[in-house]
Write an enzyme that holds these catalytic residues in place. Structure first.
Site, mmCIF file in Angstrom:
data_model
loop_
_atom_site.group_PDB
_atom_site.id
_atom_site.type_symbol
_atom_site.label_atom_id
_atom_site.label_comp_id
_atom_site.label_asym_id
_atom_site.label_seq_id
_atom_site.Cartn_x
_atom_site.Cartn_y
_atom_site.Cartn_z
ATOM 1 N N LYS A 151 0.850 -1.197 0.000
ATOM 2 C CA LYS A 151 0.000 0.000 0.000
ATOM 3 C C LYS A 151 0.887 1.250 0.000
ATOM 4 O O LYS A 151 1.933 1.263 0.667
ATOM 5 C CB LYS A 151 -0.893 -0.027 1.240
ATOM 6 C CG LYS A 151 -2.008 1.010 1.275
ATOM 7 C CD LYS A 151 -2.841 0.829 2.562
ATOM 8 C CE LYS A 151 -3.995 1.817 2.641
ATOM 9 N NZ LYS A 151 -4.800 1.622 3.872
ATOM 10 N N SER A 180 -9.646 1.437 3.267
ATOM 11 C CA SER A 180 -8.912 2.247 2.314
ATOM 12 C C SER A 180 -7.838 1.483 1.546
ATOM 13 O O SER A 180 -7.241 2.033 0.619
ATOM 14 C CB SER A 180 -8.245 3.405 3.061
ATOM 15 O OG SER A 180 -7.285 2.892 3.970
ATOM 16 N N SER A 211 -9.623 -0.872 7.444
ATOM 17 C CA SER A 211 -9.141 -0.594 6.089
ATOM 18 C C SER A 211 -8.534 -1.780 5.354
ATOM 19 O O SER A 211 -8.382 -1.736 4.141
ATOM 20 C CB SER A 211 -8.101 0.536 6.121
ATOM 21 O OG SER A 211 -8.763 1.772 6.189
#
EC number: 6.3.5.7
Lengths: 540, 516
Positions: free
Chosen positions: A89, A184, A208
């Protein structure tokens, strides 16, 4: 030598059972790390429209593959992850590779160091394919609010979903009806789900990692707070952030966690005790288990489909001899608002460093330092980030601190104590939904603002962050629409291995189908010849 | 740390607050025409004036002043409070900056063990209660040399609290009366230092140095005045005082300024001021934002700091992982008050001299080394060290360690003086020669310069005789009963001996001759 030889398994897209053993394949030279890397790079190119990656680190990955290949040739593989493509990420610092947090503020920022978790993966020989998309600074639950645009859910293009849609709808424009990944860490979820890599790092502050895992049919693990180093993870909420792991099966998650877990001198909040390697036994008997079903999680907003799968899962445990009991987490209803106060307060503090001086975006205004700060931050942050900074600063004001921040901390303690009470009563794990429903189309999702969406979507997940507990979302079945639905297991603090063991048993029972992306991958089939890349699982 | 308090002579109540800094924020003159200054927000000190007995001043102006000090002292450690970066004096700008110091996203603070030990030791030395559990907080404000936008400090639960420091100062006609006072220490807290800003007004630029390792001490003084029996006055804060002398001057000035202001019907604003050392006055600092809200919150990346004592030490604990207060107590060096008491007892030294010996770094050791090698009286040694040596050092602005005269050389010189091989004035001359540092021993200098006292009694008698012969008028004066006249004769004889004769011996000979 490794404690136990673990084998990677290629699964064919069409059938979960047909598989080749990647680790063995790499060892026997049936496939080389470079070939594997190139295959993944090729899929990344094919699936570029998913917007899963912000940066594809092709050169780095190929170079790492070359190194890995040398090791395999010498018979000195570094372990289970040597030569295995992974994605990270874009809120984890990667040395020499741009790290943006999907924000204008950090566009062009190239960290000079690796996050501890990234370094640990590289030390195991993993290949870094790239940096994945997210909501700006991980603030969101859709992966729709980053500066590089929304991430598209690979399931939008799956055979399973398309067939169901054909039955139902008449003639909708398919491309405009793509689904969100959740967030996210949606980029990481899409990257793993679309076979561009075998595992990806997400971050999990309120759900997330688990939320997009549920929406993309993946295993999403949020380890216990303090088990995995946060050094190098660009923080959202320091007291709740945990590096998360997204994989296509529980064993893979356990392997990655085994590599990541442990004390880091650079993160004072990591546990001091040594962590033993994670080896998941195959559970055959669940009769000694006690599964808790928190009654407060049965909310009116929960979709009937998720609710029925949830009770089906409970019945499954019960039918196999486990004790399934209803439990109460009485402070659940205060959780979201409490989370909001604590989260925004830490956000306000953590975002203070982005002032345009040392790194990242700086505006052109130079009349005064203050004017420069203001313009830089206005240009650098999106509305969501600015909104959270403003609320957080409001809660931290001297006149509000006691009424908001201190109260929220007290409520957090009560929420954490709810879990302690339940676990002390003999419950081994809690079984809950991960999300209210399956993934929704983007056009539907953006009808509500980020704050409303986050409050709705974090409802089942953020309490585990407030209590620091390990939690994992495991895909259970497809909805009527042909979309994945995941359920969540929450375990005792630092009992991550036990949690994953139960998750693995569950995974085996439910036999969640593999995503079918033939149309998407048509061109790739020639690359893979007869062995289409589907997922990797690790079998002992 | 305590030195400034010795100079506080303002009437009324006072309290002290000591802060331990990771590094100090003191800055030196800036190169290349940059003006070095720092504008910061208001103080972080939560003022809690103590209520103590009043001692109203006699006379028409009954004013009492309350002074509180926030002392930022740099800990002597190899690395910074929260990062592995080194600490060096005068290192090139930004050469000692870790990723954490530059506040790169994702970096986390790691507490430096040495700094914790230093804080505990300071707390013990200042009679504080050591908190076995202390917490870290973030204090937020935007400033260019504060890269994270917040400073890590100990606002809520500091490492040590409720201490005191007994200090003395000399009063009275000959500064012979020693008065004991007690300053209370509210708390000692570990605090990360910010960086350094260099403002280049010409090019309207600000340059930032994140080394944060210059200087050792910086004091902010909070000052207010009020009439005894009435509520406390509005306080001002004089920031960034970097020497005891300026601190005392700033406080004296500010008290007087506030009294004048109030007596002329004015009012005191709660503001931050700076001290202009050239003009000797305090002036308001530019502070556009007005009152700052620092939005304190707990530092989530540092767990509570736990300290142990022998009783609470967990069994089998790794000594590298835990900090034992009792072990630090054992390592505590002799405290200055004890040393001073010993000096007074052992050498019959005046208390004020014991203060001077201890206030100058290295001077006590110098004194003790001289004492080891000389037979001279302690009083004599004290006088030479405090007057002659210290005088020379001050004149040339040198530290004791930089003295060209070694303790051994001074001891040898004092031995010569003690056995009357040279006169006091010759000794001064020898000292001056030693100060030039040409590698000669006192004995060599004495012999080369022919400074030894004339020991030849016969030759001395002849010289006396010759002087008396040459100055019959003076001899007459003596005989007429002018007691001072003999001094003139002594002076003349000494001159004739090139100052090498002991005046008492000359006097004896002269008196004998005059009487005959």
């Amino acid at each position: 030598m490794p404690l136990k030889r673990m084998h990677f398994q290629f699964c064919l897209q069409t059938s979960y059972k047909a598989a080749i053993k990647v680790s063995a394949a790499l060892k026997q030279g049936h496939i080389t790390p470079t070939e594997l890397c190139q295959k993944c790079l090729s899929i990344i190119k094919k699936t570029k429209f998913l917007n899963a990656y912000i940066t594809v680190s092709e050169e780095v990955a190929l170079k790492q593959a070359e190194e890995s290949e040398k090791r395999y040739k010498k018979g000195h593989s570094l372990g289970d992850l040597d030569g295995i493509p992974i994605a990270v990420k874009d809120n984890f610092s990667t040395s020499g590779i741009e790290t943006t947090c999907a924000s204008n503020m950090l566009r062009g920022y190239v960290p000079p160091y690796n996050a501890t978790v990234v370094q640990k993966l590289l030390d195991q020989g993993a290949l870094l394919m790239g940096k994945t998309n997210l909501d700006e600074f991980a603030m969101g639950s859709g992966s729709t609010d980053g500066v590089f645009g929304p991430v598209k859910n690979p399931w939008s293009y799956s055979k399973q979903y398309r067939e169901k849609r054909k039955q139902k709808s008449h003639c909708e424009n398919e491309d405009s009806n793509w689904l969100i990944t959740g967030g996210s860490s949606g980029g990481s979820a899409a990257a793993v789900s679309a076979f561009t890599c075998f595992a990806a790092l997400g971050s999990d502050t309120g759900g997330s990692t688990r939320n997009p895992a549920a929406h993309c049919g993946l295993v999403g693990l949020k380890p216990s707070y303090g088990l995995v180093s946060r050094h190098g993870l660009i923080p959202l909420v320091n007291s709740m952030d945990v590096p998360g792991i997204l994989t296509r099966c529980v064993d893979d998650a356990a392997i990655v966690l085994g590599v990541l877990a442990g004390h880091d001198p650079k993160d004072s909040t990591t546990i001091q005790d040594p962590v033993k390697p994670f080896v998941l036994p195959s559970l055959t008997d669940v009769s000694k288990l006690c599964i808790g079903i928190p009654k407060e999680y049965l909310t009116p907003e929960l979709s009937s489909e998720v609710r029925s799968l949830w009770s089906k899962a409970a019945n499954l445990f019960e039918s196999e001899g486990a004790k399934v009991i209803e439990v109460s987490l009485p402070h659940t209803s205060y959780s979201i608002v409490c989370y909001h106060v604590l989260c925004t307060s830490e956000v306000a503090s953590n975002m203070a460093r982005f002032d345009g001086l040392e790194y990242g975006h700086r505006c052109d205004i130079d009349v005064s330092t203050e004017a420069m700060y203001a313009a830089t931050r206005r240009e650098g942050f999106n509305d969501v980030v600015r909104g959270r900074i403003l609320s957080g600063n409001f809660f931290l004001l001297k006149e509000n601190y006691e009424n908001y921040f201190v109260k929220a901390q007290k409520v957090r303690r009560l929420i954490a104590n709810d879990f302690v009470t339940v676990f002390n009563s003999g419950v081994d794990v809690l079984l809950t939904p991960t999300t209210l429903s399956e993934a929704v189309p983007y056009t539907e999702f953006i009808k509500e603002d980020n704050r409303t969406r986050s409050a709705q979507d974090d409802i089942f997940t953020q309490a585990a962050n407030m209590a620091g507990l390990p939690a994992v979302s495991v895909p259970m079945a497809l909805s009527n629409q042909g979309l994945p639905i995941g359920l969540q297991f929450i375990g005792r603090a630092f009992c991550d291995q036990e949690l994953l063991t139960i998750a693995k048993w569950f995974e085996k029972q439910v036999q969640f189908p593999v995503i079918q992306l033939q149309e998407l991958m048509d061109d790739c089939s020639s690359v893979f010849e007869n062995e289409k890349l589907a997922s990797v699982s690790l079998k002992q | 740390m305590a030195a400034p308090m010795l100079r506080l002579c303002c009437p009324g109540r006072r309290w002290a607050l000591a802060c331990i800094d990771g590094c100090s924020r003191h800055r030196r003159g800036a190169p290349n025409g940059c003006t070095s200054s720092r504008r910061r927000g208001q103080s972080s000190v939560a003022q809690q004036p103590f209520i103590t007995a009043q001692k109203p001043r006699k006379g028409e102006h009954e004013w009492a002043a309350v002074v509180g000090l926030e002392i930022h002292a740099q800990i002597s450690s190899k690395s910074k409070l929260f990062s592995g970066s080194q600490v060096h004096f005068a290192a090139p700008p930004n050469s000692l900056v870790s990723f954490f110091d530059a506040s790169l996203p994702g970096t986390l603070p790691v507490l430096n063990r040495r700094c914790v030990e230093a804080a505990v030791m300071t707390g013990l030395a200042l009679n504080c209660r050591i908190n076995k559990k202390s917490l870290f907080d973030r204090k937020h404000y935007f400033y260019a040399d504060l890269p994270a936008g917040y400073q890590i400090t100990q606002q809520r639960l500091p490492i040590a609290v409720n201490g005191s420091l007994v200090y003395s100062f000399c009063a009275g006609k000959n500064r012979s009366q020693v008065i004991n006072k007690t300053a209370r220490v509210k708390q000692i807290q570990l605090e990360q230092d910010s960086g350094k800003s260099l403002h280049d007004d010409l090019r309207s630029q600000t340059l930032i140095d994140l080394n944060r390792a210059e200087g050792q001490l910086r004091v902010d003084a909070n000052i207010s005045v009020h009439h005894p029996g009435e509520p406390l006055g509005v306080r001002t804060e004089v920031k960034n005082l970097n020497s005891a002398r300026f601190l005392a001057k700033a406080i004296d000035y500010e008290i007087q300024r506030q009294i004048n202001e109030l007596e002329n019907g004015g009012e005191i604003l709660n503001e931050t001021r700076s001290f202009d050392s050239k003009l000797g006055c305090t002036i308001p600092m530019r502070d556009k934002e007005g009152k700052q809200d620092y939005r304190f919150m707990p530092e989530p990346n540092l767990p509570p700091l736990l300290l142990y004592d022998t009783e609470s030490l967990p069994a089998g604990a790794d000594p590298q992982q835990v900090i034992d207060i009792d072990r630090i107590r054992e390592q505590l060096p002799e405290l200055p008050s004890v040393t001073r008491e010993k000096l007074v007892q052992q050498y019959g030294m005046l208390p004020e001299h014991s203060f001077t010996l201890l206030n100058e770094v290295g001077l006590l050791e110098f004194f003790q080394n001289v004492m080891k090698e000389t037979r001279a009286e302690p009083k004599k040694v004290t006088s030479w060290v405090l007057n002659t040596l210290l005088g020379f050092l001050k004149q040339q602005n040198l530290a004791v360690s930089e003295s060209p005269v070694t303790p051994s050389a001074l001891a040898e010189l004092l031995n010569l003086l003690d056995r009357k091989a040279i006169s006091s004035s010759a000794a001064k001359q020898v000292f001056e020669e030693l100060w030039r540092n040409e590698g000669k021993t006192p004995a060599q200098i004495v012999s080369e310069k022919k400074l030894e006292l004339m020991q030849d009694q016969e030759a001395l008698e002849q010289l006396c005789h010759a002087v008396m012969e040459g100055h019959p008028q003076v001899v007459m004066d003596v005989k007429k009963g002018n007691p001072r006249a003999i001094n003139k004769l002594i002076g003349l004889v000494r001159k004739a001996t090139l100052s090498r004769a002991d005046p008492t011996v000359i006097k004896e000979i002269l008196e004998k001759k005059l009487a005959s």
